[in-house]
Design a protein around this motif. Structure first.
Motif, PDB file in Angstrom:
ATOM      1  N   LYS A   1      -8.975   2.538  16.877  1.00 37.87           N
ATOM      2  CA  LYS A   1      -9.292   3.761  17.607  1.00 37.87           C
ATOM      3  C   LYS A   1     -10.403   3.483  18.625  1.00 37.87           C
ATOM      4  O   LYS A   1     -11.027   2.421  18.624  1.00 37.87           O
ATOM      5  CB  LYS A   1      -9.749   4.851  16.645  1.00 37.87           C
ATOM      6  CG  LYS A   1     -11.074   4.547  15.948  1.00 37.87           C
ATOM      7  CD  LYS A   1     -11.507   5.696  15.052  1.00 37.87           C
ATOM      8  CE  LYS A   1     -12.876   5.419  14.416  1.00 37.87           C
ATOM      9  NZ  LYS A   1     -13.326   6.542  13.563  1.00 37.87           N
ATOM     10  N   TRP A   2     -10.655   4.478  19.475  1.00 33.35           N
ATOM     11  CA  TRP A   2     -11.792   4.429  20.381  1.00 33.35           C
ATOM     12  C   TRP A   2     -13.034   4.860  19.609  1.00 33.35           C
ATOM     13  O   TRP A   2     -12.987   5.811  18.839  1.00 33.35           O
ATOM     14  CB  TRP A   2     -11.592   5.378  21.566  1.00 33.35           C
ATOM     15  CG  TRP A   2     -10.566   4.926  22.560  1.00 33.35           C
ATOM     16  CD1 TRP A   2      -9.281   5.346  22.664  1.00 33.35           C
ATOM     17  CD2 TRP A   2     -10.761   3.963  23.595  1.00 33.35           C
ATOM     18  NE1 TRP A   2      -8.637   4.705  23.691  1.00 33.35           N
ATOM     19  CE2 TRP A   2      -9.532   3.847  24.291  1.00 33.35           C
ATOM     20  CE3 TRP A   2     -11.840   3.186  24.009  1.00 33.35           C
ATOM     21  CZ2 TRP A   2      -9.359   2.990  25.364  1.00 33.35           C
ATOM     22  CZ3 TRP A   2     -11.668   2.330  25.087  1.00 33.35           C
ATOM     23  CH2 TRP A   2     -10.447   2.234  25.754  1.00 33.35           C
TER      24      TRP A   2
ATOM     25  N   TRP B   1     -12.551   0.248  22.580  1.00 32.09           N
ATOM     26  CA  TRP B   1     -11.316   0.286  21.784  1.00 32.09           C
ATOM     27  C   TRP B   1     -11.417  -0.792  20.711  1.00 32.09           C
ATOM     28  O   TRP B   1     -11.548  -1.973  20.996  1.00 32.09           O
ATOM     29  CB  TRP B   1     -10.097   0.035  22.652  1.00 32.09           C
ATOM     30  CG  TRP B   1      -8.822  -0.089  21.855  1.00 32.09           C
ATOM     31  CD1 TRP B   1      -8.132  -1.221  21.583  1.00 32.09           C
ATOM     32  CD2 TRP B   1      -8.119   0.974  21.210  1.00 32.09           C
ATOM     33  NE1 TRP B   1      -7.025  -0.951  20.814  1.00 32.09           N
ATOM     34  CE2 TRP B   1      -6.990   0.395  20.565  1.00 32.09           C
ATOM     35  CE3 TRP B   1      -8.319   2.352  21.111  1.00 32.09           C
ATOM     36  CZ2 TRP B   1      -6.082   1.154  19.838  1.00 32.09           C
ATOM     37  CZ3 TRP B   1      -7.406   3.106  20.383  1.00 32.09           C
ATOM     38  CH2 TRP B   1      -6.302   2.511  19.762  1.00 32.09           C
TER      39      TRP B   1
END
Length: 285
Positions: free
Chosen positions: A52-53, A77
């Motif tokens: 995920k970011w 990221w």
């Protein structure tokens, strides 16, 4: 004065812009993954696998942000996974390979994993598929059937079987197994899966002449129909627990499982039946 204000605004915007980076590898996520110079002050930011970011301000202290000249609004990221047990994955792949229709013509001695990063998610794959479904070679790519974008590259150390004709065979001639000899070759370049799945228990005819010593390939052969036009066939009429057999003439050609038109002796109109064996057709359940 105006120039000073502009410079201050530019400086503020530069510091507050999100700096997008990509971090991949195996969990955990370490501070040094984001800032290689942080070796001496390294620590774990995220211990578990993550994809995920992340916003730096949520995981770094204000002192760390200042030390590495990073903005708390900067995003990265992160794709960190748990490393797979290579032995278990190799066994899983080998098991899948040996269950394929063409596996009887393949002798696998070793499976080598070539990807630099191999995640444990591959162990949960229910079904693999070949990226190139027509050929197999020393280097092959497998995909997760449920997620085709996931590709796994492997090297195969293996041998494959070929059939060689011991005698010259004319075109349109029934292929006989006692005129063939098998041999094993090292798998290097791509081999057609069609060639590995030639079932000599079936009736095959040659499309063209074959010379003595020539390797048999699938494109040289055509499967001989189990029932040909004009053949006399035995027909089983099945209704409930009653079975009656009669003779008929085939009006079409077909293989096992095909529906063909037949004309029962003494009948005026043809009917359809299912080919079940050579010269045998079934009508009814």
């Amino acid at each position: 004065m105006r120039l000073l204000v502009i410079l201050l605004l530019l400086s503020f915007n530069t510091q507050s812009q999100a700096v997008e980076r990509v971090v991949r590898g195996y969990s955990p996520l370490m501070l040094s993954d984001l800032f290689p110079e942080a070796k001496e002050q390294d620590r774990t930011l995220l211990p578990e696998p993550v994809k995920k970011w992340i916003r730096l301000g949520e995981y770094l202290t204000s002192e760390e942000l200042k030390r590495y000249s990073a903005s708390g609004n900067s995003t990265v990221w992160v794709d960190k996974c748990e490393q797979v047990d290579g032995k278990i994955l190799r066994n899983k792949i080998t098991s899948w390979l040996t269950k394929q229709a063409w596996s009887n013509s393949l002798r696998i001695s070793k499976v080598t994993l070539t990807d630099k990063r191999l995640c444990s998610d591959w162990l949960s794959v229910d079904q693999f598929s070949l990226l190139n479904s027509q050929y197999i070679g020393r280097k092959i790519s497998l995909i997760n059937t449920d997620k085709p974008s996931n590709v796994l590259t492997i090297y195969l150390s293996a041998e494959y079987r070929v059939w060689i004709s011991e005698v010259g065979i004319m075109a349109n001639t029934l292929l006989r197994k006692n005129t063939l000899v098998s041999s094993w070759k090292v798998l290097m370049n791509s081999v057609s899966l069609n060639d590995l799945t030639i079932d000599l228990a079936l009736d095959w005819k040659t499309r063209k002449p074959i010379e003595a010593g020539q390797i048999i390939s699938g494109n040289m052969l055509v499967q001989s129909a189990i029932v040909e036009v004009g053949d006399q066939v035995t027909v089983f009429l099945v209704k409930g627990g009653l079975t009656i057999d009669v003779t008929a003439r085939a009006l079409g050609r077909g293989y096992v499982g095909d529906q063909v038109l037949i004309l029962v002796d003494g009948a005026k109109s043809p009917i359809k039946g299912e080919v079940v064996h050579k010269g045998v057709v079934k009508i009814g359940a």
